[in-house]
Design a protein around this motif. Structure first.
Motif, short mmCIF file in Angstrom:
data_model
loop_
_atom_site.label_atom_id
_atom_site.label_comp_id
_atom_site.label_asym_id
_atom_site.label_seq_id
_atom_site.Cartn_x
_atom_site.Cartn_y
_atom_site.Cartn_z
N UNK A 130 0.85 -1.26 0.01
CA UNK A 130 0.08 -0.17 0.02
C UNK A 130 0.81 1.22 0.02
N UNK A 131 0.97 1.89 -1.20
CA UNK A 131 1.90 3.00 -1.23
C UNK A 131 1.15 4.40 -0.91
N UNK A 132 -0.01 4.22 -0.81
CA UNK A 132 -0.81 5.45 -0.39
C UNK A 132 -0.45 6.14 0.93
N UNK A 133 0.41 5.51 1.79
CA UNK A 133 0.70 6.18 2.99
C UNK A 133 2.13 7.03 2.87
N UNK A 134 2.70 6.72 1.46
CA UNK A 134 4.02 7.52 1.03
C UNK A 134 3.60 8.95 0.67
N UNK A 135 4.66 9.81 0.84
CA UNK A 135 4.38 11.14 0.16
C UNK A 135 4.92 10.87 -1.42
N UNK A 136 4.08 11.33 -2.28
CA UNK A 136 4.25 11.21 -3.68
C UNK A 136 5.46 12.05 -3.90
#
Length: 148
Positions: A87-93
């Motif tokens: 789940x990459x959604x927790x990272x800052x894009x």
């Protein structure tokens, strides 16, 4: 390691043609190798499926930031987000910016991707390396697509 990837290319095409290749979701999908679900709209999420061999399992997702015709197209995304189990959604894009300017009878195009310093350290170097190579390839792809 730098926080930013920068690539530039001179295209033998008018700025309007390059702008369309970048911002028309079907044209973008052709050279970028992604089948997008719909048009790009500032402030909205764009989604689709990568069509590049070996990455067909990857969902392409980006939030469109700016479409300042014909000079700037930008979006944020999660770089090298290729593992469907993560789940990459927790990272800052990171922020991807395409800058266009007329150059003679053609167009100077630059792409900058910044914000790698916010990527978790365990995947930062790999994301940077893969996207650096990816942007080099994409600049060739857009040039071939435009034919200039």
């Amino acid at each position: 390691m730098s926080d930013c990837i920068e690539k530039t290319i001179e295209l033998n095409a008018p700025i309007a043609r390059v702008w369309r290749a970048l911002t028309d979701h079907e044209a973008f999908g052709t050279w970028f190798r992604v089948k997008l679900d719909g048009p790009f709209v500032p402030g909205e999420i764009s989604r689709g499926r990568i069509t590049y061999p070996g990455y067909e399992h990857v969902v392409w997702e980006a939030k469109i930031v700016s479409m300042d015709e014909p000079r700037l197209f930008s979006f944020t995304w999660h770089p090298y987000a290729v593992d469907p189990e993560v789940d990459y959604s927790k990272e800052t894009p990171t922020l991807v910016e395409f800058h266009l300017r007329p150059e003679g009878t053609g167009t100077h195009l630059s792409v900058t991707e910044s914000g790698f310093d916010a990527i978790p350290s365990h995947r930062r170097a790999e994301a940077f390396r893969m996207n650096d190579g990816g942007w080099a390839e994409q600049m060739k792809n857009i040039k071939a697509h435009i034919g200039g």
